[in-house]
Design a protein around this motif. Structure first.
Motif, PDB file in Angstrom:
ATOM      1  N   CYS A  90      47.482  34.569  32.074  1.00 12.53           N
ATOM      2  CA  CYS A  90      46.935  35.025  33.398  1.00 12.53           C
ATOM      3  C   CYS A  90      47.241  34.024  34.434  1.00 12.53           C
ATOM      4  O   CYS A  90      47.571  34.597  35.571  1.00 12.53           O
ATOM      5  CB  CYS A  90      45.398  35.294  33.115  1.00 12.53           C
ATOM      6  SG  CYS A  90      44.620  33.687  32.595  1.00 12.53           S
ATOM      7  N   ALA A  91      47.366  32.725  34.150  1.00 11.53           N
ATOM      8  CA  ALA A  91      47.868  31.698  35.032  1.00 11.53           C
ATOM      9  C   ALA A  91      49.094  31.791  35.539  1.00 11.53           C
ATOM     10  O   ALA A  91      49.192  31.709  36.680  1.00 11.53           O
ATOM     11  CB  ALA A  91      47.232  30.339  34.537  1.00 11.53           C
ATOM     12  N   VAL A 117      42.858  39.652  44.664  1.00 15.16           N
ATOM     13  CA  VAL A 117      42.758  41.104  43.944  1.00 15.16           C
ATOM     14  C   VAL A 117      43.873  41.773  43.610  1.00 15.16           C
ATOM     15  O   VAL A 117      44.109  42.829  44.125  1.00 15.16           O
ATOM     16  CB  VAL A 117      41.590  41.802  44.575  1.00 15.16           C
ATOM     17  CG1 VAL A 117      41.021  42.648  43.701  1.00 15.16           C
ATOM     18  CG2 VAL A 117      40.513  40.927  45.356  1.00 15.16           C
ATOM     19  N   CYS A 118      45.038  41.210  43.404  1.00 15.16           N
ATOM     20  CA  CYS A 118      46.309  41.734  43.136  1.00 15.16           C
ATOM     21  C   CYS A 118      46.228  42.268  41.738  1.00 15.16           C
ATOM     22  O   CYS A 118      47.044  43.038  41.600  1.00 15.16           O
ATOM     23  CB  CYS A 118      47.372  40.757  43.075  1.00 15.16           C
ATOM     24  SG  CYS A 118      47.630  39.588  41.758  1.00 15.16           S
ATOM     25  N   LYS A 119      45.570  42.213  40.679  1.00 15.67           N
ATOM     26  CA  LYS A 119      45.183  42.631  39.529  1.00 15.67           C
ATOM     27  C   LYS A 119      46.295  42.374  38.684  1.00 15.67           C
ATOM     28  O   LYS A 119      46.335  42.765  37.476  1.00 15.67           O
ATOM     29  CB  LYS A 119      45.341  44.260  39.562  1.00 15.67           C
ATOM     30  CG  LYS A 119      44.087  45.046  40.672  1.00 15.67           C
ATOM     31  CD  LYS A 119      44.346  46.339  40.759  1.00 15.67           C
ATOM     32  CE  LYS A 119      43.568  46.793  42.140  1.00 15.67           C
ATOM     33  NZ  LYS A 119      43.792  48.132  42.448  1.00 15.67           N
ATOM     34  N   LEU A 120      47.195  41.345  38.827  1.00 18.74           N
ATOM     35  CA  LEU A 120      48.140  41.085  37.776  1.00 18.74           C
ATOM     36  C   LEU A 120      47.536  40.343  36.488  1.00 18.74           C
ATOM     37  O   LEU A 120      48.091  40.631  35.421  1.00 18.74           O
ATOM     38  CB  LEU A 120      49.009  40.068  38.457  1.00 18.74           C
ATOM     39  CG  LEU A 120      49.938  40.668  39.595  1.00 18.74           C
ATOM     40  CD1 LEU A 120      50.765  39.544  40.032  1.00 18.74           C
ATOM     41  CD2 LEU A 120      51.130  41.696  38.825  1.00 18.74           C
ATOM     42  N   SER A 124      47.941  40.972  32.303  1.00 19.52           N
ATOM     43  CA  SER A 124      48.647  39.881  31.598  1.00 19.52           C
ATOM     44  C   SER A 124      47.760  39.286  30.449  1.00 19.52           C
ATOM     45  O   SER A 124      48.303  38.667  29.700  1.00 19.52           O
ATOM     46  CB  SER A 124      48.885  38.679  32.672  1.00 19.52           C
ATOM     47  OG  SER A 124      47.799  38.062  33.003  1.00 19.52           O
ATOM     48  N   CYS A 125      46.581  39.711  30.442  1.00 18.09           N
ATOM     49  CA  CYS A 125      45.700  39.254  29.495  1.00 18.09           C
ATOM     50  C   CYS A 125      45.710  39.890  27.863  1.00 18.09           C
ATOM     51  O   CYS A 125      45.517  41.064  28.115  1.00 18.09           O
ATOM     52  CB  CYS A 125      44.263  38.987  29.895  1.00 18.09           C
ATOM     53  SG  CYS A 125      43.223  38.354  28.511  1.00 18.09           S
ATOM     54  N   PHE A 130      39.878  40.697  31.590  1.00 14.32           N
ATOM     55  CA  PHE A 130      39.563  40.808  33.067  1.00 14.32           C
ATOM     56  C   PHE A 130      39.102  42.234  33.263  1.00 14.32           C
ATOM     57  O   PHE A 130      39.519  43.396  32.696  1.00 14.32           O
ATOM     58  CB  PHE A 130      40.826  40.529  33.695  1.00 14.32           C
ATOM     59  CG  PHE A 130      41.197  39.136  33.892  1.00 14.32           C
ATOM     60  CD1 PHE A 130      40.562  38.123  34.724  1.00 14.32           C
ATOM     61  CD2 PHE A 130      42.011  38.631  32.744  1.00 14.32           C
ATOM     62  CE1 PHE A 130      41.287  37.038  34.869  1.00 14.32           C
ATOM     63  CE2 PHE A 130      42.283  37.208  32.800  1.00 14.32           C
ATOM     64  CZ  PHE A 130      41.868  36.392  33.733  1.00 14.32           C
ATOM     65  N   ARG A 131      38.274  42.182  34.494  1.00 15.01           N
ATOM     66  CA  ARG A 131      37.778  43.681  34.881  1.00 15.01           C
ATOM     67  C   ARG A 131      37.740  43.498  36.454  1.00 15.01           C
ATOM     68  O   ARG A 131      37.443  42.281  36.912  1.00 15.01           O
ATOM     69  CB  ARG A 131      36.611  44.230  34.242  1.00 15.01           C
ATOM     70  CG  ARG A 131      35.346  43.518  34.618  1.00 15.01           C
ATOM     71  CD  ARG A 131      34.349  43.889  33.671  1.00 15.01           C
ATOM     72  NE  ARG A 131      32.921  43.037  33.713  1.00 15.01           N
ATOM     73  CZ  ARG A 131      32.033  43.232  34.374  1.00 15.01           C
ATOM     74  NH1 ARG A 131      31.866  44.392  35.132  1.00 15.01           N
ATOM     75  NH2 ARG A 131      30.960  42.667  34.293  1.00 15.01           N
ATOM     76  N   ILE A 132      37.848  44.623  37.146  1.00 13.71           N
ATOM     77  CA  ILE A 132      37.679  44.696  38.587  1.00 13.71           C
ATOM     78  C   ILE A 132      36.427  45.126  39.086  1.00 13.71           C
ATOM     79  O   ILE A 132      35.953  46.344  38.381  1.00 13.71           O
ATOM     80  CB  ILE A 132      38.775  45.018  39.212  1.00 13.71           C
ATOM     81  CG1 ILE A 132      38.794  45.182  40.821  1.00 13.71           C
ATOM     82  CG2 ILE A 132      38.965  46.771  38.563  1.00 13.71           C
ATOM     83  CD1 ILE A 132      40.298  45.283  41.410  1.00 13.71           C
ATOM     84  N   GLU A 133      35.608  44.568  40.010  1.00  8.83           N
ATOM     85  CA  GLU A 133      34.394  45.282  40.734  1.00  8.83           C
ATOM     86  C   GLU A 133      34.711  45.429  41.826  1.00  8.83           C
ATOM     87  O   GLU A 133      35.260  44.534  42.936  1.00  8.83           O
ATOM     88  CB  GLU A 133      33.400  44.004  40.254  1.00  8.83           C
ATOM     89  CG  GLU A 133      33.152  43.798  38.967  1.00  8.83           C
ATOM     90  CD  GLU A 133      31.966  42.516  38.747  1.00  8.83           C
ATOM     91  OE1 GLU A 133      31.647  41.996  39.900  1.00  8.83           O
ATOM     92  OE2 GLU A 133      31.877  42.091  37.812  1.00  8.83           O
ATOM     93  N   PHE A 134      34.181  46.496  42.490  1.00 12.07           N
ATOM     94  CA  PHE A 134      34.398  46.964  43.757  1.00 12.07           C
ATOM     95  C   PHE A 134      33.045  46.972  44.678  1.00 12.07           C
ATOM     96  O   PHE A 134      31.805  47.074  44.127  1.00 12.07           O
ATOM     97  CB  PHE A 134      34.838  48.418  43.827  1.00 12.07           C
ATOM     98  CG  PHE A 134      35.981  48.671  43.375  1.00 12.07           C
ATOM     99  CD1 PHE A 134      37.122  48.290  44.029  1.00 12.07           C
ATOM    100  CD2 PHE A 134      36.296  48.853  42.126  1.00 12.07           C
ATOM    101  CE1 PHE A 134      38.431  48.183  43.389  1.00 12.07           C
ATOM    102  CE2 PHE A 134      37.570  49.059  41.465  1.00 12.07           C
ATOM    103  CZ  PHE A 134      38.754  48.746  42.252  1.00 12.07           C
TER     104      PHE A 134
END
Ligand code: SF4
Ligand code: SF4
Length: 136
Positions: A90-91, A117-120, A124-125, A130-134
Protein backbone atom coordinates in the motif's frame (compact mmCIF):
# COMPACT_ATOMS: atom_id res chain seq x y z
CA UNK A 1 -18.54 27.50 -4.51
CA UNK A 2 -15.22 25.73 -3.95
CA UNK A 3 -14.78 21.97 -4.02
CA UNK A 4 -11.67 19.83 -3.53
CA UNK A 5 -11.75 16.59 -5.49
CA UNK A 6 -9.41 13.91 -6.77
CA UNK A 7 -9.76 13.26 -10.49
CA UNK A 8 -8.63 9.83 -11.67
CA UNK A 9 -8.08 9.69 -15.41
CA UNK A 10 -8.20 6.43 -17.34
CA UNK A 11 -5.41 5.69 -19.84
CA UNK A 12 -7.38 6.93 -22.85
CA UNK A 13 -8.39 10.22 -21.21
CA UNK A 14 -5.00 11.57 -20.16
CA UNK A 15 -4.18 13.01 -23.57
CA UNK A 16 -7.49 14.78 -24.00
CA UNK A 17 -8.04 18.41 -23.14
CA UNK A 18 -10.68 17.76 -20.52
CA UNK A 19 -9.35 20.36 -18.11
CA UNK A 20 -9.31 22.99 -20.85
CA UNK A 21 -12.92 22.10 -21.69
CA UNK A 22 -13.79 22.42 -18.02
CA UNK A 23 -12.55 26.01 -18.00
CA UNK A 24 -14.00 27.03 -21.37
CA UNK A 25 -17.39 25.34 -21.20
CA UNK A 26 -18.20 25.63 -17.51
CA UNK A 27 -16.18 28.65 -16.41
CA UNK A 28 -14.53 26.65 -13.64
CA UNK A 29 -11.33 27.97 -12.09
CA UNK A 30 -8.93 25.13 -11.42
CA UNK A 31 -6.20 25.10 -8.83
CA UNK A 32 -4.07 21.98 -9.24
CA UNK A 33 -2.74 20.99 -5.83
CA UNK A 34 -1.02 17.80 -6.91
CA UNK A 35 -0.60 16.04 -10.23
CA UNK A 36 0.64 12.72 -11.48
CA UNK A 37 -0.14 12.23 -15.14
CA UNK A 38 1.96 10.58 -17.81
CA UNK A 39 0.96 10.18 -21.44
CA UNK A 40 -0.06 6.59 -22.08
CA UNK A 41 -0.73 5.90 -18.41
CA UNK A 42 -3.60 6.61 -16.06
CA UNK A 43 -3.19 9.70 -13.93
CA UNK A 44 -4.46 11.59 -10.93
CA UNK A 45 -5.05 15.21 -10.09
CA UNK A 46 -5.88 16.71 -6.73
CA UNK A 47 -7.70 19.91 -7.61
CA UNK A 48 -9.61 22.75 -6.05
CA UNK A 49 -12.47 23.79 -8.31
CA UNK A 50 -14.23 27.11 -8.00
CA UNK A 51 -17.36 28.09 -9.90
CA UNK A 52 -21.05 28.76 -9.73
CA UNK A 53 -22.63 25.72 -8.03
CA UNK A 54 -24.68 24.60 -11.04
CA UNK A 55 -21.79 24.96 -13.48
CA UNK A 56 -19.52 23.12 -11.10
CA UNK A 57 -21.92 20.19 -10.89
CA UNK A 58 -22.34 20.19 -14.70
CA UNK A 59 -18.58 20.23 -15.13
CA UNK A 60 -18.14 17.25 -12.83
CA UNK A 61 -20.83 15.35 -14.75
CA UNK A 62 -18.96 16.22 -17.96
CA UNK A 63 -15.77 14.71 -16.51
CA UNK A 64 -17.57 11.59 -15.32
CA UNK A 65 -19.18 11.16 -18.75
CA UNK A 66 -15.66 11.23 -20.20
CA UNK A 67 -14.44 8.39 -18.01
CA UNK A 68 -12.90 10.42 -15.19
CA UNK A 69 -13.56 9.21 -11.65
CA UNK A 70 -14.36 12.09 -9.30
CA UNK A 71 -13.76 11.43 -5.60
CA UNK A 72 -14.89 14.03 -3.08
CA UNK A 73 -12.54 14.71 -0.21
CA UNK A 74 -15.36 14.32 2.28
CA UNK A 75 -14.44 10.68 2.56
CA UNK A 76 -11.68 9.04 4.51
CA UNK A 77 -9.64 5.90 4.55
CA UNK A 78 -9.13 3.54 7.43
CA UNK A 79 -7.46 0.16 7.74
CA UNK A 80 -7.31 -2.75 10.14
CA UNK A 81 -3.89 -2.18 11.68
CA UNK A 82 -4.09 -5.30 13.84
CA UNK A 83 -4.07 -7.59 10.78
CA UNK A 84 -1.37 -5.74 8.82
CA UNK A 85 1.67 -7.83 7.87
CA UNK A 86 3.72 -4.73 6.89
CA UNK A 87 4.29 -5.95 3.35
CA UNK A 88 4.52 -2.36 2.10
CA UNK A 89 2.34 -2.80 -1.00
CA UNK A 90 0.00 0.00 0.00
CA UNK A 91 2.88 2.38 0.79
CA UNK A 92 4.29 1.77 -2.70
CA UNK A 93 0.93 2.60 -4.24
CA UNK A 94 0.19 5.63 -2.08
CA UNK A 95 0.22 8.67 -4.34
CA UNK A 96 0.51 11.28 -1.60
CA UNK A 97 2.81 9.44 0.83
CA UNK A 98 0.11 9.20 3.47
CA UNK A 99 1.20 5.58 3.87
CA UNK A 100 4.89 5.03 4.50
CA UNK A 101 7.06 2.18 5.63
CA UNK A 102 10.76 2.13 6.40
CA UNK A 103 13.48 2.41 8.97
CA UNK A 104 13.85 1.92 11.86
CA UNK A 105 11.02 -0.55 12.46
CA UNK A 106 9.67 -1.22 8.92
CA UNK A 107 6.12 -0.89 10.19
CA UNK A 108 3.40 0.78 8.19
CA UNK A 109 2.59 4.36 9.21
CA UNK A 110 -0.54 6.19 8.14
CA UNK A 111 -0.83 9.98 8.16
CA UNK A 112 -4.51 10.78 7.46
CA UNK A 113 -3.62 14.47 6.94
CA UNK A 114 -1.83 13.54 3.71
CA UNK A 115 -4.49 11.16 2.43
CA UNK A 116 -6.22 12.40 -0.73
CA UNK A 117 -8.64 9.46 -0.86
CA UNK A 118 -7.41 8.20 -4.21
CA UNK A 119 -8.34 4.64 -3.13
CA UNK A 120 -5.21 3.03 -4.56
CA UNK A 121 -4.49 1.34 -1.23
CA UNK A 122 -7.83 -0.47 -1.36
CA UNK A 123 -6.69 -2.38 -4.42
CA UNK A 124 -3.07 -2.84 -3.39
CA UNK A 125 -3.52 -4.57 -0.03
CA UNK A 126 -3.42 -8.37 -0.42
CA UNK A 127 -5.41 -8.76 2.80
CA UNK A 128 -8.04 -6.16 1.85
CA UNK A 129 -7.51 -4.26 5.09
CA UNK A 130 -8.54 -0.84 3.81
CA UNK A 131 -11.99 0.61 3.69
CA UNK A 132 -13.42 3.94 2.74
CA UNK A 133 -15.73 5.94 4.98
CA UNK A 134 -17.84 8.78 3.68
CA UNK A 135 -18.94 11.89 5.48
CA UNK A 136 -20.76 15.07 4.46
S1 SF4 B 1 -6.46 6.58 -0.36
FE1 SF4 B 1 -4.81 5.22 0.26
S2 SF4 B 1 -3.31 5.33 -1.41
FE2 SF4 B 1 -4.67 7.09 -1.63
S3 SF4 B 1 -3.67 8.75 -0.50
FE3 SF4 B 1 -5.06 7.77 0.95
S4 SF4 B 1 -3.85 6.25 2.01
FE4 SF4 B 1 -2.70 6.84 0.15
S1 SF4 C 1 -0.78 -3.67 1.84
FE1 SF4 C 1 -2.09 -4.30 3.60
S2 SF4 C 1 -0.87 -5.84 4.70
FE2 SF4 C 1 0.54 -4.73 3.33
S3 SF4 C 1 1.40 -3.06 4.58
FE3 SF4 C 1 -0.40 -2.23 3.55
S4 SF4 C 1 -2.09 -2.56 5.01
FE4 SF4 C 1 -0.43 -3.86 5.66
Amino acid sequence: MIKKVVLSFPVDATDRSLMYDLVKRYDIRINILKAEIEAGKSGKLLVELEADELLLEQGLVFLTDNGVTVSPLASKISYDESRCINCGNCASACFSHALTIGEPDWKLKFNPEKCIVCKLCLKSCPLKLFRIEFSE
